[in-house]
Enzyme design. Structure first.
Site, mmCIF file in Angstrom:
data_model
loop_
_atom_site.group_PDB
_atom_site.id
_atom_site.type_symbol
_atom_site.label_atom_id
_atom_site.label_comp_id
_atom_site.label_asym_id
_atom_site.label_seq_id
_atom_site.Cartn_x
_atom_site.Cartn_y
_atom_site.Cartn_z
ATOM 1 N N ARG A 34 0.762 -1.265 0.119
ATOM 2 C CA ARG A 34 -0.125 0.080 0.078
ATOM 3 C C ARG A 34 0.826 1.316 0.083
ATOM 4 O O ARG A 34 0.751 2.232 -0.736
ATOM 5 C CB ARG A 34 -0.779 -0.107 1.071
ATOM 6 C CG ARG A 34 -1.793 1.262 1.404
ATOM 7 C CD ARG A 34 -2.412 1.335 2.998
ATOM 8 N NE ARG A 34 -3.285 2.392 3.177
ATOM 9 C CZ ARG A 34 -2.558 3.446 3.790
ATOM 10 N NH1 ARG A 34 -1.342 3.295 4.292
ATOM 11 N NH2 ARG A 34 -3.507 4.233 4.164
ATOM 12 N N ALA A 35 1.965 1.260 0.767
ATOM 13 C CA ALA A 35 2.803 2.281 1.092
ATOM 14 C C ALA A 35 3.694 2.609 -0.322
ATOM 15 O O ALA A 35 3.677 3.710 -0.704
ATOM 16 C CB ALA A 35 3.797 2.331 2.109
ATOM 17 N N GLY A 115 13.219 -11.776 1.518
ATOM 18 C CA GLY A 115 14.321 -12.243 2.284
ATOM 19 C C GLY A 115 15.412 -12.384 1.563
ATOM 20 O O GLY A 115 15.648 -11.740 0.496
ATOM 21 N N GLY A 117 16.898 -14.875 -0.286
ATOM 22 C CA GLY A 117 16.836 -15.283 -1.416
ATOM 23 C C GLY A 117 16.246 -14.372 -2.338
ATOM 24 O O GLY A 117 16.959 -14.589 -3.699
ATOM 25 N N THR A 118 15.338 -13.481 -2.097
ATOM 26 C CA THR A 118 14.916 -12.571 -2.951
ATOM 27 C C THR A 118 15.861 -11.477 -3.250
ATOM 28 O O THR A 118 16.057 -11.223 -4.499
ATOM 29 C CB THR A 118 13.831 -11.731 -2.215
ATOM 30 O OG1 THR A 118 12.680 -12.744 -1.672
ATOM 31 C CG2 THR A 118 12.990 -10.983 -3.236
ATOM 32 N N ASP A 141 11.236 -14.539 10.175
ATOM 33 C CA ASP A 141 12.279 -14.786 10.958
ATOM 34 C C ASP A 141 13.364 -13.914 11.472
ATOM 35 O O ASP A 141 14.313 -13.974 12.226
ATOM 36 C CB ASP A 141 13.027 -15.763 9.983
ATOM 37 C CG ASP A 141 12.375 -16.955 9.383
ATOM 38 O OD1 ASP A 141 11.581 -17.274 10.226
ATOM 39 O OD2 ASP A 141 13.021 -17.815 8.867
ATOM 40 N N ARG A 168 0.664 -22.462 28.834
ATOM 41 C CA ARG A 168 1.069 -22.480 30.245
ATOM 42 C C ARG A 168 -0.110 -22.857 30.948
ATOM 43 O O ARG A 168 0.240 -23.628 32.184
ATOM 44 C CB ARG A 168 1.373 -20.995 30.643
ATOM 45 C CG ARG A 168 2.803 -20.707 30.593
ATOM 46 C CD ARG A 168 3.192 -19.246 30.868
ATOM 47 N NE ARG A 168 4.411 -19.007 31.041
ATOM 48 C CZ ARG A 168 5.212 -19.330 31.914
ATOM 49 N NH1 ARG A 168 4.620 -19.904 33.153
ATOM 50 N NH2 ARG A 168 6.370 -19.172 31.933
ATOM 51 N N LYS A 227 10.131 -28.540 40.701
ATOM 52 C CA LYS A 227 9.174 -27.516 39.964
ATOM 53 C C LYS A 227 8.232 -28.502 39.078
ATOM 54 O O LYS A 227 8.597 -29.455 38.561
ATOM 55 C CB LYS A 227 9.795 -26.884 38.908
ATOM 56 C CG LYS A 227 9.315 -25.594 38.395
ATOM 57 C CD LYS A 227 10.313 -24.418 37.931
ATOM 58 C CE LYS A 227 9.465 -23.503 37.371
ATOM 59 N NZ LYS A 227 9.871 -22.623 36.252
ATOM 60 N N GLN A 267 1.923 -18.765 12.809
ATOM 61 C CA GLN A 267 3.091 -17.627 12.971
ATOM 62 C C GLN A 267 3.048 -16.615 11.840
ATOM 63 O O GLN A 267 3.514 -15.615 11.883
ATOM 64 C CB GLN A 267 4.351 -18.023 13.425
ATOM 65 C CG GLN A 267 4.360 -18.907 14.765
ATOM 66 C CD GLN A 267 5.573 -19.723 14.973
ATOM 67 O OE1 GLN A 267 6.525 -19.310 15.395
ATOM 68 N NE2 GLN A 267 5.605 -20.777 14.324
HETATM 69 O O1 F6P Z 1 11.145 -17.906 6.109
HETATM 70 C C1 F6P Z 1 10.253 -17.890 6.805
HETATM 71 C C2 F6P Z 1 9.947 -19.223 7.250
HETATM 72 O O2 F6P Z 1 8.474 -18.891 7.747
HETATM 73 C C3 F6P Z 1 10.723 -20.237 8.185
HETATM 74 O O3 F6P Z 1 10.584 -19.646 9.417
HETATM 75 C C4 F6P Z 1 10.119 -21.458 7.799
HETATM 76 O O4 F6P Z 1 11.307 -22.589 8.096
HETATM 77 C C5 F6P Z 1 9.782 -21.517 6.422
HETATM 78 O O5 F6P Z 1 9.316 -20.098 6.224
HETATM 79 C C6 F6P Z 1 8.702 -22.304 5.955
HETATM 80 O O6 F6P Z 1 8.398 -22.148 4.647
HETATM 81 P P1 F6P Z 1 7.367 -22.936 3.854
HETATM 82 O O7 F6P Z 1 6.070 -22.455 4.177
HETATM 83 O O8 F6P Z 1 7.636 -22.839 2.508
HETATM 84 O O9 F6P Z 1 7.469 -24.315 4.210
#
Ligand code: F6P
Length: 335
Positions: A34-35, A115, A117-118, A141, A168, A227, A267
């Site tokens: 967008r930016a 990242g 690779g890009t 990452d 937890r 613990k 994530q």
């Molecule tokens: O590069 C980001 C990342 O999320 C890594 O943390 C993870 O190992 C990888 O991509 C997973 O990639 P893919 O979704 O292609 O399996």
């Protein structure tokens, strides 16, 4: 203030640029697109999007972008331009096709969000075909040199911490030990931050060859203190990840109730945090301004809250240092 709005003269007159996302997606990529688009429009530059990263460049999958096409995306995870990891772009034949398509579409400069690779692909492409580009670090990452944080890292941390807080509760109720595996193929940035923010007992990362032995020592101590439960954060790149560590611990402590949770791709999704949206916006604006001012073969980043530029070759070859002090913090606080 943008350079254009400050009345500064642009070094080269580009008429049309393209933006694409490549590699793993990350929350905040849309805010960045967008930016970029709106900065280009503000400067009277045409802008198009290349779908599916380098693959779309080879397959001539281009779309025109304007102010309206990037409306209502600032809050959305993923990338409206889609992404991929292209094997064909690693070949000269693939890159020739990509160059032809850029020429056909009158694209004179590129903004690549991704990242290492890009950046590698973009640098080779410039050396062969002289298409200038500016890279923007987009990966959860956070393993890219030249910026304190990458786009998506903060959101991924918050997603992981929310999950750990939930784990937890149940770990405590059942007196269980949980190995929580977070993303980070070859680096422990996510694991370290999530470990400290989630109050983990131990953090296992690929960079530390000795952490398995240290964990076993630590668990023996925990035992002595009786613990009842524990959270251990494991980076996915740590040898065989959480499953491998669990097998080891089961052998060493057969009486412990050890469970694993792999957080995986949750994530990578979700609405970007405010922090990621602001980072993405600042980097997107700066990247376009840099490209229009003759920048090439470099990536933008934010260091100590200041925009800076790093040559691709350094961003690719220099390993970003981990915040090592987090280790000692975790060790001290979990005793
Ligand atoms: O590069 C980001 C990342 O999320 C890594 O943390 C993870 O190992 C990888 O991509 C997973 O990639 P893919 O979704 O292609 O399996």
């Amino acid at each position: 203030m943008s350079l254009a709005s400050a009345g500064l003269f642009y070094f080269c007159i580009m008429k049309k640029i393209a933006v694409f996302t490549s590699g793993g997606d990350s929350p905040g990529m849309n805010a960045c697109i967008r930016a970029i688009v709106r900065t280009a429009v503000f400067n009277n530059i045409e802008v198009c999007g290349i779908m599916h990263g380098f693959m779309g460049m080879i397959e001539n999958d281009f779309i025109n972008l304007n102010t309206e096409s990037v409306a209502n995306i600032i809050q959305r995870g993923g990338t409206i331009l889609k992404t991929s990891r292209s094997e064909e772009f690693k070949t000269i034949e693939g890159r020739k096709k990509a160059y032809q398509n850029l020429k056909t579409n009158n694209v004179q400069g590129l903004i690549c969000i991704g990242g290492e690779g890009t950046y590698t692909g973009a640098e080779i492409f410039y050396n062969e075909f002289s298409i200038p580009s500016i890279g923007i670090p987009g990966t959860i990452d956070n393993d890219i040199y030249g910026t304190d944080h990458t786009i998506g890292y903060d959101t991924a941390l918050n997603t992981a911490i929310e999950a750990i807080d939930k784990i937890r509760d149940t770990a405590d109720s059942h007196n269980r030990f949980f190995l929580v595996e977070v993303m980070g193929r070859s680096t422990g940035f996510i694991a370290l931050a999530v470990g400290v923010a989630g109050g983990a007992e131990s953090i296992l990362i690929p960079e530390n060859a000795d952490d398995e032995r240290l964990l076993i020592e630590k668990l023996k101590n925990i035992y002595r203190r009786k613990k009842s439960f524990s959270i251990i954060v494991v980076a996915e790149g740590e040898k065989g990840g959480a499953a491998y560590i669990k097998a080891k611990l089961n052998k060493e402590f057969p009486e412990l109730d050890i469970r694993t949770t792999v957080l995986g791709h949750i994530q990578r999704g979700g609405n970007p945090t405010a922090r990621d949206r602001i980072l993405a916006t600042r980097l997107g604006v700066s990247a376009v301004e840099r490209l229009l001012n003759g920048g090439k073969n470099e990536c933008v980043g934010l260091i100590n809250n200041k925009v800076c530029f790093t040559p691709y070759k350094d961003a690719i070859s220099i390993k970003k240092p981990l915040p090592e002090y987090i280790y000692s913090l975790t060790d001290m606080l979990s005793r």
